[in-house]
Write a protein that holds these residues in place. Sequence first.
Motif, PDB file in Angstrom:
ATOM      1  N   ASP A 123       1.139  -1.031   0.267  1.00 51.79           N
ATOM      2  CA  ASP A 123       0.057  -0.475  -0.128  1.00 51.79           C
ATOM      3  C   ASP A 123       0.543   1.314  -0.158  1.00 51.79           C
ATOM      4  O   ASP A 123       0.507   1.954  -0.610  1.00 51.79           O
ATOM      5  CB  ASP A 123      -0.858   0.113   1.188  1.00 51.79           C
ATOM      6  N   ARG A 124       2.007   1.327   0.863  1.00 52.06           N
ATOM      7  CA  ARG A 124       3.038   2.494   0.294  1.00 52.06           C
ATOM      8  C   ARG A 124       3.388   2.323  -0.405  1.00 52.06           C
ATOM      9  O   ARG A 124       3.964   3.829  -0.660  1.00 52.06           O
ATOM     10  CB  ARG A 124       3.947   1.424   1.421  1.00 52.06           C
ATOM     11  N   ILE A 125       3.590   1.635  -2.125  1.00 52.35           N
ATOM     12  CA  ILE A 125       4.258   2.154  -3.466  1.00 52.35           C
ATOM     13  C   ILE A 125       3.590   3.353  -3.335  1.00 52.35           C
ATOM     14  O   ILE A 125       4.526   4.334  -4.101  1.00 52.35           O
ATOM     15  CB  ILE A 125       4.308   0.597  -4.039  1.00 52.35           C
ATOM     16  N   PRO A 126       3.330   3.600  -3.879  1.00 54.33           N
ATOM     17  CA  PRO A 126       2.279   4.960  -3.861  1.00 54.33           C
ATOM     18  C   PRO A 126       2.732   6.125  -3.389  1.00 54.33           C
ATOM     19  O   PRO A 126       2.118   7.777  -4.605  1.00 54.33           O
ATOM     20  CB  PRO A 126       0.712   4.915  -4.124  1.00 54.33           C
ATOM     21  N   ASP A 127       3.013   5.799  -1.930  1.00 54.34           N
ATOM     22  CA  ASP A 127       3.538   7.321  -2.018  1.00 54.34           C
ATOM     23  C   ASP A 127       4.741   7.649  -1.652  1.00 54.34           C
ATOM     24  O   ASP A 127       5.309   8.891  -1.557  1.00 54.34           O
ATOM     25  CB  ASP A 127       3.001   7.072  -0.563  1.00 54.34           C
ATOM     26  N   ALA A 128       5.759   7.175  -2.414  1.00 54.99           N
ATOM     27  CA  ALA A 128       7.155   7.130  -3.114  1.00 54.99           C
ATOM     28  C   ALA A 128       6.833   8.787  -3.910  1.00 54.99           C
ATOM     29  O   ALA A 128       6.751   8.513  -4.467  1.00 54.99           O
ATOM     30  CB  ALA A 128       7.796   6.317  -3.257  1.00 54.99           C
ATOM     31  N   ARG A 129       7.939   9.367  -3.383  1.00 54.40           N
ATOM     32  CA  ARG A 129       7.667  10.506  -4.614  1.00 54.40           C
ATOM     33  C   ARG A 129       9.124  11.151  -5.247  1.00 54.40           C
ATOM     34  O   ARG A 129       9.221  11.622  -6.072  1.00 54.40           O
ATOM     35  CB  ARG A 129       7.771  11.781  -3.745  1.00 54.40           C
ATOM     36  N   SER A 130       9.900   9.992  -4.737  1.00 56.05           N
ATOM     37  CA  SER A 130      10.910  10.116  -6.286  1.00 56.05           C
ATOM     38  C   SER A 130      11.594   8.155  -5.703  1.00 56.05           C
ATOM     39  O   SER A 130      10.766   7.501  -5.269  1.00 56.05           O
ATOM     40  CB  SER A 130      12.453  10.626  -5.748  1.00 56.05           C
ATOM     41  N   ARG A 131      12.587   7.891  -7.287  1.00 59.14           N
ATOM     42  CA  ARG A 131      12.710   6.633  -7.135  1.00 59.14           C
ATOM     43  C   ARG A 131      13.983   6.426  -5.820  1.00 59.14           C
ATOM     44  O   ARG A 131      13.434   5.524  -5.283  1.00 59.14           O
ATOM     45  CB  ARG A 131      13.613   6.463  -8.489  1.00 59.14           C
ATOM     46  N   ASP A 132      14.670   7.337  -5.277  1.00 53.48           N
ATOM     47  CA  ASP A 132      15.251   6.668  -4.124  1.00 53.48           C
ATOM     48  C   ASP A 132      14.423   6.558  -3.014  1.00 53.48           C
ATOM     49  O   ASP A 132      14.285   5.301  -2.307  1.00 53.48           O
ATOM     50  CB  ASP A 132      15.738   8.146  -3.729  1.00 53.48           C
ATOM     51  N   GLU A 133      13.408   7.105  -2.882  1.00 55.02           N
ATOM     52  CA  GLU A 133      12.514   6.361  -1.695  1.00 55.02           C
ATOM     53  C   GLU A 133      11.152   5.464  -2.373  1.00 55.02           C
ATOM     54  O   GLU A 133      11.086   4.629  -1.329  1.00 55.02           O
ATOM     55  CB  GLU A 133      11.080   8.200  -2.087  1.00 55.02           C
ATOM     56  N   LEU A 134      11.854   5.362  -3.721  1.00 56.32           N
ATOM     57  CA  LEU A 134      10.817   3.935  -4.003  1.00 56.32           C
ATOM     58  C   LEU A 134      11.394   2.342  -3.525  1.00 56.32           C
ATOM     59  O   LEU A 134      10.523   1.232  -3.595  1.00 56.32           O
ATOM     60  CB  LEU A 134      10.442   4.108  -5.288  1.00 56.32           C
TER      61      LEU A 134
END
Length: 165
Positions: A123-134
Amino acid sequence: MEIVATSLIAVLGTLLGSTLTYVFQRRTSLRAEQFTRVERLRQERIDAYSAYAGALTEYRRGQMDRWFARNDGRAVEAETLHEMRREAQRLRTAAMEAMFRAELLTHSTDLHGLGRQALKEIDRIPDARSRDELEPIRDTSRASIYDFVAASRQHIPGTADGGPQ
């Protein structure tokens, strides 16, 4: 008198033989029923746990597709993004249905927790704002699925690290 005694012994022998046959057949029948129940539960658990892991994997893929469509830098139509969001919701619903089935087949709160944690990580995947956060979210979600599968083996009778054989 000898004839009566012989007849009485024959009747008692027949009754004893019939009783012993009944007892052994009943015991054999109970063992066969127990084996059938254990094997059915084993198969149902294998089906449920693998279906849930598969549904989690599909949901994760859907979330990743959605994230890349939204954040990859290419222009994507709003309608396409909406369709991808709907697909991710459908995949999440399928994962939840599989989770409920898996939870119904075991009483382990630890296994329930691992399954639910894997769903939360995805569920958290769409919350990443950048590739580094992903990247860490992606790794954690994958590891959570693997953790659920590894823990589920302990609840499948007859596996190397599972319950009684």
